[in-house]
Design an enzyme around this catalytic site. Structure first.
Site, PDB file in Angstrom:
ATOM      1  N   LYS A   1     -43.456 -59.253 -50.166  1.00 33.64           N
ATOM      2  CA  LYS A   1     -42.102 -59.066 -50.702  1.00 33.64           C
ATOM      3  C   LYS A   1     -41.086 -59.172 -49.567  1.00 33.64           C
ATOM      4  O   LYS A   1     -41.160 -58.438 -48.582  1.00 33.64           O
ATOM      5  CB  LYS A   1     -41.988 -57.689 -51.389  1.00 33.64           C
ATOM      6  CG  LYS A   1     -40.552 -57.325 -51.795  1.00 33.64           C
ATOM      7  CD  LYS A   1     -40.476 -56.011 -52.575  1.00 33.64           C
ATOM      8  CE  LYS A   1     -39.025 -55.578 -52.794  1.00 33.64           C
ATOM      9  NZ  LYS A   1     -38.905 -54.301 -53.517  1.00 33.64           N
TER      10      LYS A   1
ATOM     11  N   ASP B   1     -31.881 -54.485 -50.300  1.00 27.19           N
ATOM     12  CA  ASP B   1     -31.965 -54.137 -51.715  1.00 27.19           C
ATOM     13  C   ASP B   1     -30.885 -53.114 -52.063  1.00 27.19           C
ATOM     14  O   ASP B   1     -31.053 -51.920 -51.826  1.00 27.19           O
ATOM     15  CB  ASP B   1     -33.357 -53.570 -52.025  1.00 27.19           C
ATOM     16  CG  ASP B   1     -33.535 -53.258 -53.515  1.00 27.19           C
ATOM     17  OD1 ASP B   1     -32.659 -53.648 -54.319  1.00 27.19           O
ATOM     18  OD2 ASP B   1     -34.565 -52.635 -53.864  1.00 27.19           O
TER      19      ASP B   1
ATOM     20  N   LYS C   1     -28.048 -48.885 -56.467  1.00 21.95           N
ATOM     21  CA  LYS C   1     -28.700 -47.684 -55.944  1.00 21.95           C
ATOM     22  C   LYS C   1     -27.666 -46.667 -55.494  1.00 21.95           C
ATOM     23  O   LYS C   1     -26.561 -47.052 -55.119  1.00 21.95           O
ATOM     24  CB  LYS C   1     -29.551 -48.054 -54.714  1.00 21.95           C
ATOM     25  CG  LYS C   1     -30.838 -48.750 -55.015  1.00 21.95           C
ATOM     26  CD  LYS C   1     -31.608 -49.003 -53.717  1.00 21.95           C
ATOM     27  CE  LYS C   1     -32.911 -49.719 -53.978  1.00 21.95           C
ATOM     28  NZ  LYS C   1     -33.843 -48.972 -54.836  1.00 21.95           N
TER      29      LYS C   1
ATOM     30  N   ASP D   1     -36.742 -53.632 -46.797  1.00 18.82           N
ATOM     31  CA  ASP D   1     -37.390 -54.057 -48.041  1.00 18.82           C
ATOM     32  C   ASP D   1     -38.040 -55.449 -47.886  1.00 18.82           C
ATOM     33  O   ASP D   1     -38.580 -55.985 -48.849  1.00 18.82           O
ATOM     34  CB  ASP D   1     -36.366 -54.047 -49.191  1.00 18.82           C
ATOM     35  CG  ASP D   1     -36.982 -53.707 -50.544  1.00 18.82           C
ATOM     36  OD1 ASP D   1     -38.097 -53.141 -50.561  1.00 18.82           O
ATOM     37  OD2 ASP D   1     -36.366 -54.009 -51.577  1.00 18.82           O
TER      38      ASP D   1
ATOM     39  N   ASP E   1     -32.697 -53.444 -60.281  1.00 18.83           N
ATOM     40  CA  ASP E   1     -33.273 -52.828 -59.085  1.00 18.83           C
ATOM     41  C   ASP E   1     -34.801 -53.004 -59.047  1.00 18.83           C
ATOM     42  O   ASP E   1     -35.435 -52.747 -58.034  1.00 18.83           O
ATOM     43  CB  ASP E   1     -32.900 -51.343 -59.034  1.00 18.83           C
ATOM     44  CG  ASP E   1     -33.123 -50.733 -57.661  1.00 18.83           C
ATOM     45  OD1 ASP E   1     -33.364 -51.516 -56.709  1.00 18.83           O
ATOM     46  OD2 ASP E   1     -33.058 -49.497 -57.552  1.00 18.83           O
TER      47      ASP E   1
ATOM     48  N   GLU F   1     -36.455 -55.586 -58.631  1.00 21.12           N
ATOM     49  CA  GLU F   1     -36.366 -56.998 -58.239  1.00 21.12           C
ATOM     50  C   GLU F   1     -37.613 -57.483 -57.516  1.00 21.12           C
ATOM     51  O   GLU F   1     -37.910 -58.678 -57.507  1.00 21.12           O
ATOM     52  CB  GLU F   1     -35.130 -57.216 -57.352  1.00 21.12           C
ATOM     53  CG  GLU F   1     -35.311 -56.921 -55.848  1.00 21.12           C
ATOM     54  CD  GLU F   1     -35.647 -55.468 -55.522  1.00 21.12           C
ATOM     55  OE1 GLU F   1     -35.404 -54.600 -56.392  1.00 21.12           O
ATOM     56  OE2 GLU F   1     -36.160 -55.199 -54.431  1.00 21.12           O
TER      57      GLU F   1
ATOM     58  N   ARG G   1     -40.811 -57.080 -58.138  1.00 23.01           N
ATOM     59  CA  ARG G   1     -41.820 -57.681 -59.023  1.00 23.01           C
ATOM     60  C   ARG G   1     -41.359 -59.041 -59.533  1.00 23.01           C
ATOM     61  O   ARG G   1     -42.179 -59.895 -59.857  1.00 23.01           O
ATOM     62  CB  ARG G   1     -42.144 -56.707 -60.165  1.00 23.01           C
ATOM     63  CG  ARG G   1     -40.995 -56.414 -61.069  1.00 23.01           C
ATOM     64  CD  ARG G   1     -41.213 -55.148 -61.887  1.00 23.01           C
ATOM     65  NE  ARG G   1     -40.984 -53.929 -61.098  1.00 23.01           N
ATOM     66  CZ  ARG G   1     -41.137 -52.699 -61.577  1.00 23.01           C
ATOM     67  NH1 ARG G   1     -41.535 -52.504 -62.822  1.00 23.01           N
ATOM     68  NH2 ARG G   1     -40.906 -51.656 -60.805  1.00 23.01           N
TER      69      ARG G   1
HETATM   70  N1  BES Z   1     -37.396 -51.471 -52.843  1.00 19.22           N
HETATM   71  C1  BES Z   1     -37.424 -50.548 -53.922  1.00 19.22           C
HETATM   72  C2  BES Z   1     -38.566 -49.545 -53.814  1.00 19.22           C
HETATM   73  C3  BES Z   1     -38.511 -48.569 -52.667  1.00 19.22           C
HETATM   74  C4  BES Z   1     -37.974 -47.327 -52.872  1.00 19.22           C
HETATM   75  C5  BES Z   1     -39.029 -48.874 -51.431  1.00 19.22           C
HETATM   76  C6  BES Z   1     -37.943 -46.406 -51.852  1.00 19.22           C
HETATM   77  C7  BES Z   1     -38.996 -47.967 -50.409  1.00 19.22           C
HETATM   78  C8  BES Z   1     -38.465 -46.718 -50.618  1.00 19.22           C
HETATM   79  C9  BES Z   1     -37.609 -51.297 -55.257  1.00 19.22           C
HETATM   80  O1  BES Z   1     -37.031 -52.546 -55.311  1.00 19.22           O
HETATM   81  C10 BES Z   1     -36.969 -50.483 -56.323  1.00 19.22           C
HETATM   82  O2  BES Z   1     -35.781 -50.312 -56.267  1.00 19.22           O
HETATM   83  N2  BES Z   1     -37.742 -50.005 -57.282  1.00 19.22           N
HETATM   84  C11 BES Z   1     -37.227 -49.241 -58.339  1.00 19.22           C
HETATM   85  C12 BES Z   1     -37.872 -49.704 -59.624  1.00 19.22           C
HETATM   86  C13 BES Z   1     -37.337 -49.046 -60.852  1.00 19.22           C
HETATM   87  C14 BES Z   1     -35.931 -49.514 -61.110  1.00 19.22           C
HETATM   88  C15 BES Z   1     -38.232 -49.354 -62.016  1.00 19.22           C
HETATM   89  C16 BES Z   1     -37.573 -47.787 -58.090  1.00 19.22           C
HETATM   90  O3  BES Z   1     -38.714 -47.515 -57.695  1.00 19.22           O
HETATM   91  O4  BES Z   1     -36.700 -46.948 -58.231  1.00 19.22           O
HETATM   92 MN    MN Z   2     -35.006 -52.449 -55.956  1.00 22.48          MN
HETATM   93 ZN    ZN Z   3     -36.778 -53.493 -53.514  1.00 22.19          ZN
END
Ligand code: BES
Ligand code: MN
Ligand code: ZN
Length: 503
Positions: free
Chosen positions: A271, A276, A283, A294, A353, A355, A357
């Site tokens: 990834k 992000d 966020k 990220d 968010d 993104e 996947r």
């Molecule tokens: N890059 C983030 C995940 C992340 C969070 C990495 C904290 C490192 C530390 C990812 O893109 C994300 O934002 N995931 C969301 C998914 C949700 C919207 C289903 C999440 O985990 O909040």
């Molecule tokens: Mn994200």
């Molecule tokens: Zn992310």
């Protein structure tokens, strides 16, 4: 900051001329077997006194320094605890070396020598010991100073000599050092890429890093630009990139190390979100700056490629980096938008968010073109991973027991442990959409699982493992050989996996 140089030589602790001599001791073990008595005599009994007084008893993380006043050629002696012999594993050696190198730096010594520990973990070879000593020292001395006018701890430590009392282990020890330099250097590279801020480390910059790597180690490189991605139909990756002014890049590196050019390759997908923000599903501000890392997964598959080629591993390897920036903006994806992925499947984007996947779905579909013998993706994918596993485990999912086992073993060996989570199809009901083939979020429960399950729909029948490194990719505090901030965790696991596969 240049990387610590490491080499092995035959030598003895009582005759080695150096600024600092490091001895690694187990708790309650007494004087080191080999040269301990000679050394103690030369120091007029100082070592024995110290151990008997129990000012130092070898607990993990314990460090004592004393000046030798010319009684031996080494100016200082640094004793570092390994903890109980019973608990001694390779990671204890890494940690002890991390503590050691920081103490050497504090003493403002540029170079130091270290004796092989007289106790080694059960079943560990001189290769293992050499590798882990090297890793601990290089990773423990890591600093990122590119954007600082002051260098807080001076020039740093530049050279380490590993002393082997006998000649017969020297070859193996040097091989271990060679591997340790490769894995540690790769980790340092990943930490650097992650530490650079996102105004520097853009998808374009990642592409130019890939060019540098490809040129340096002589591997094939292909970079797909936005136009080509449109022609191919990478709607998921393009959807994520739409909100940003930074053009996306789809980067493919190819290394042929196997005797047979047509051997099925190992394919790694990382990834690579260079920042992000969450996009329109923005966020919260707190800790958002950490989202510059990220792109850790992408940096890791790039670094693993470089290491594999440098080590001339006899296998075929492909690294894929789908790179984009996730921003809100006038052209950004909206929640509810439907994108068509490279696989042809459609996805309702309920949360911009989620993104990772999306870009990985196109990355994984592209990977299946190569008919991988093993397909591994690595990603800072979910906040749910942070909740479920905390700081010490990488989340692992997979479709193939043999591959999962190999990844698990590589993780143990590298000190970057994985923990398996279920990939049960029952969870897929959470990903159903009313308007498309699936949606990109899975609702409240099992967020790490639904994300992995989403990815599983894009890997075809390839033996596949997914690693979620959210939570381990960034450390809240400094540890023995892990800095505060980007850790590069996963890099050594990947390289160890490739080394093991080559044996
Ligand atoms: N890059 C983030 C995940 C992340 C969070 C990495 C904290 C490192 C530390 C990812 O893109 C994300 O934002 N995931 C969301 C998914 C949700 C919207 C289903 C999440 O985990 O909040
Ligand atoms: Mn994200
Ligand atoms: Zn992310």
């Amino acid at each position: 900051m240049p990387i610590l140089r490491v080499h092995a030589k035959q030598g003895h602790v009582d005759t080695e001329t150096t600024d600092a001599l490091v001895l690694l001791l187990c708790e309650g073990e007494g004087l080191p077997k080999e040269d301990g008595a000679i050394l103690d005599r030369a120091l007029g009994g100082a070592l024995r006194d110290l151990l008997q007084s129990q000012e130092f008893d070898g607990k993990a993380g314990e460090v004592v320094v004393f000046h030798t006043h010319g009684k031996i050629p080494a100016k200082r002696l640094i004793l570092v605890g390994l903890g109980k012999k019973h608990d001694l594993g390779l990671d204890q050696i890494r940690q002890a070396m991390g503590h050691a190198v920081k103490r050497v730096r504090q003493a403002k010594s540029g170079a130091f020598a270290v004796a092989l520990p007289s106790s080694v973990p059960h079943g560990a070879s001189p290769i293992d010991v050499g590798q882990t000593m090297t890793e601990g020292a290089i990773l423990g001395s890591y600093q990122f100073t590119t954007y600082r006018s002051d260098t807080p701890t001076g020039k740093g430590v530049t050279a380490m000599t590993v002393l082997a009392p006998q000649k017969d282990h020297l070859r193996q020890l040097s091989e271990g050092i060679r591997r340790g330099v490769a894995t540690a250097e790769a980790t340092v590279y990943v930490r650097d890429l992650c530490n650079h801020p996102s105004n520097v480390m853009t998808p374009t910059r990642i592409a130019s890093e890939a060019k540098t790597v490809a040129k340096e180690v002589g591997v094939n490189l292909k970079i797909l630009e936005q136009k080509e991605m449109e022609q191919l139909g990478m709607g998921a990756l393009l959807g994520v990139a739409k909100g940003s002014h930074e053009p996306p890049k789809f980067i493919i590196l190819q290394y042929h190390g196997a005797k047979n050019k047509n051997d099925r390759p190992v394919v790694l997908v990382g990834k690579t979100i260079t920042f992000d923000t969450g996009g329109i599903s923005l966020k919260p501000a707190e800790n958002m700056e950490q989202m510059k890392a990220d792109m850790t997964g992408g940096a890791e598959v790039l670094a693993a490629m470089r290491a594999a080629a440098r080590l001339k591993l006899p296998l075929n390897l492909i690294s894929i980096l789908p790179a984009a920036e996730n921003m809100p903006g006038g052209r950004a994806m909206r929640p509810g938008d439907v994108v068509k992925t490279l696989s042809g499947k459609t996805v309702e984007v309920q949360n911009t968010d989620a993104e990772g996947r999306l870009i990985l779905s196109d990355g994984l579909t592209y990977a299946t073109r190569f008919k991988p013998a093993a397909l591994i993706d690595i990603a800072t994918l979910t906040g749910a991973c942070v909740v479920a596993l905390g700081q010490f485990a990488i989340g692992m999912f997979g479709t193939d027991a043999t591959l999962k086992d190999a990844v698990h073993k590589a993780g143990l060996r590298a000190g970057e442990r994985v923990w398996e989570m279920p990939l049960w199809d029952e969870y897929f009901e959470q990903l159903r959409s009313d308007v498309a083939d699936m949606r990109n979020i899975g609702g409240r429960g099992g967020g790490m699982i639904t994300a992995a399950l989403f990815l599983s729909k894009f890997v075809g029948d390839a033996p596949w493992v997914h690693l979620d490194i959210a939570s381990t990719d960034w450390s809240e505090r400094e540890r023995a050989y892990i800095p505060k901030g980007p850790t590069g965790i996963g890099t050594r696991l990947l390289i160890q996996f490739l080394i093991n596969r080559s044996l």
